[in-house]
Design an enzyme around this catalytic site. Structure first.
Site, short mmCIF file in Angstrom:
data_model
loop_
_atom_site.label_atom_id
_atom_site.label_comp_id
_atom_site.label_asym_id
_atom_site.label_seq_id
_atom_site.Cartn_x
_atom_site.Cartn_y
_atom_site.Cartn_z
N ARG A 45 -14.95 -6.73 15.51
CA ARG A 45 -14.61 -5.89 14.37
C ARG A 45 -13.59 -4.82 14.76
NH1 ARG A 45 -17.71 -1.61 13.07
NH2 ARG A 45 -19.56 -2.63 13.92
N TYR A 97 -0.69 -4.99 -9.83
CA TYR A 97 -1.60 -6.13 -9.75
C TYR A 97 -2.97 -5.73 -10.30
CZ TYR A 97 -4.91 -9.34 -7.54
OH TYR A 97 -5.93 -10.21 -7.30
N ASP A 168 3.57 -1.71 -2.30
CA ASP A 168 3.04 -3.07 -2.24
C ASP A 168 4.24 -4.01 -2.24
OD1 ASP A 168 2.03 -5.63 -2.78
OD2 ASP A 168 0.34 -4.83 -3.92
N LYS A 193 -0.38 -14.59 0.10
CA LYS A 193 0.74 -15.10 -0.67
C LYS A 193 1.83 -15.65 0.26
CE LYS A 193 -1.55 -13.50 -4.24
NZ LYS A 193 -2.63 -12.68 -3.68
#
Length: 377
Positions: A45, A97, A168, A193
């Site tokens: 982690r 978004y 973004d 994406k």
């Protein structure tokens, strides 16, 4: 500095005993020195060699000092919006978004953070800023209306008021637009994406040149735990090496499709970055090296949108974008379905607006599929 594709492919040159393809380290924990202190890697982690390789490569894409790989694009965005504290205000472009909209309208209020939505950030002035404004969050081009905002002007204005600027950059990626070089403090992307590019993984990335911000984002990885797994880190690391090649082909397809649709009598309008105004066209040409491979269009009123969608054979009717396959969706009902009616109207997202994400198929097949479906609708 080497060119984009060279940087991406050779970002790890000299590592891993000169292996051309780096290994995958799936270990959840790592042995520590018994004499005290900590080894380079302790627990997955916190850090992992494969994720570190991916982050090194992602930083090379951005030309950034620091990059952080998250399990999803929303996890990446959450880590950045998590920089805000109770009493703070964020100015956010509209549209954004739908997932970012949900974070701003549902999650931030729980933390005592106020969001002010501004439909056109090019109209941002000193009057928009109060002492509470700590961040400006923007997409350019916007999803799904493809509006363009001037990053450098917004960054200069925000910084004069002590506010951070987050961009973004999912639609254009660092291949076509580098917000950090234009004054942004942080960038976020859904690596699901274009960076991943094959519709087969979820990932997100945050990049910055600010050491203090980097330390805070790294801490959020440890605390929140939304990190990218070693296997997905490896897949992203390999997939992103073809980003330039894929986007070149996708943009070539997009240019030809847009030109064909603009000539079709049953297409009411087509929107792409820079098409809204001469001002936005100038901004786009100055701050980006391409328009990307997403555009939107509307059919004339005599056409049935649902009938058009039912006739498509090559384009898939689905959310997401950036993969090698071409997709189409209705944002008002899908990606931006969480919007209130008021905000959807303010964002100028009509019911029948179709968002198109162009893949790498043969151009002629894509144009034929769209025109056949339009004619048959």
């Amino acid at each position: 500095m080497p060119g984009f594709n060279t940087r991406v492919i050779h970002a790890l040159h000299g590592n891993h005993l000169d292996a051309v393809v780096p290994p995958i380290h799936t270990a959840s924990t790592f042995l520590q020195p018994t004499e005290g202190g900590e080894g380079e890697f302790e627990y997955q982690r916190g850090s992992n060699p494969t994720r570190t390789d991916a982050e090194t490569t992602l930083a090379a894409l951005e030309g950034a000092e620091h990059a952080f790989a998250f399990s999803t694009g929303m996890a990446a965005t959450a880590s950045v919006l998590g920089l805000l504290a109770s009493g703070d205000e964020v100015i956010m472009g509209l549209p954004v978004y739908g997932g970012n909209y949900r974070w701003a309208s549902i999650e931030l209020p729980k933390r005592g953070v106020t969001t002010t939505f501004v439909p056109d950030l090019n109209q941002l002035t000193d009057e928009h800023f109060t002492d509470a404004v700590k961040m400006v969050f923007l997409e350019t081009p916007t999803n799904p209306t493809l509006r363009v905002a001037e990053i450098r002007r917004i960054a200069d204005l925000a910084h004069s008021h002590g506010a951070l600027v987050v961009v973004d950059n999912t639609f254009l990626t660092p291949y076509l637009q580098r917000p950090l070089e234009l004054g942004a403090d942080l960038t976020v992307q859904s690596a699901t994406k274009y960076l991943g590019g094959h519709g087969d993984l979820l990932a997100g990335v945050v990049a910055t040149n600010d050491d203090d911000l980097a330390a805070t984002v790294a801490q959020s990885q440890v605390i929140l735990g939304g990190v990218l797994s070693p296997i997905d880190s490896y897949r992203l690391l390999q997939n992103v090496k073809t980003l330039g090649l894929r986007l070149d082909r996708q943009q070539e397809n997009t240019r030809k499709i847009v030109a064909a649709l603009r000539e079709h009598p049953s297409v009411a309008r087509v929107v792409e970055p820079g098409s809204f105004s001469d001002q936005e066209a100038r901004i786009q040409s100055e701050q980006a090296t391409g328009n990307g491979a997403v555009f939107a269009f509307e059919l004339t009123q005599d056409k049935d949108v649902r009938a058009f969608l039912a006739e498509l054979k090559v384009f898939g009717f689905a959310v997401s974008l950036g993969g090698i396959e071409s997709l189409i969706c209705l944002p008002a009902h899908m990606t931006h379905g969480a919007y209130s009616d008021e905000d959807r109207a303010l964002a100028q997202i009509p019911e029948n607006l179709l968002r198109v994400a162009v893949g790498i198929e043969e151009t002629e097949d894509l144009i034929e599929d769209l025109t056949h479906a339009i004619d048959a609708a």
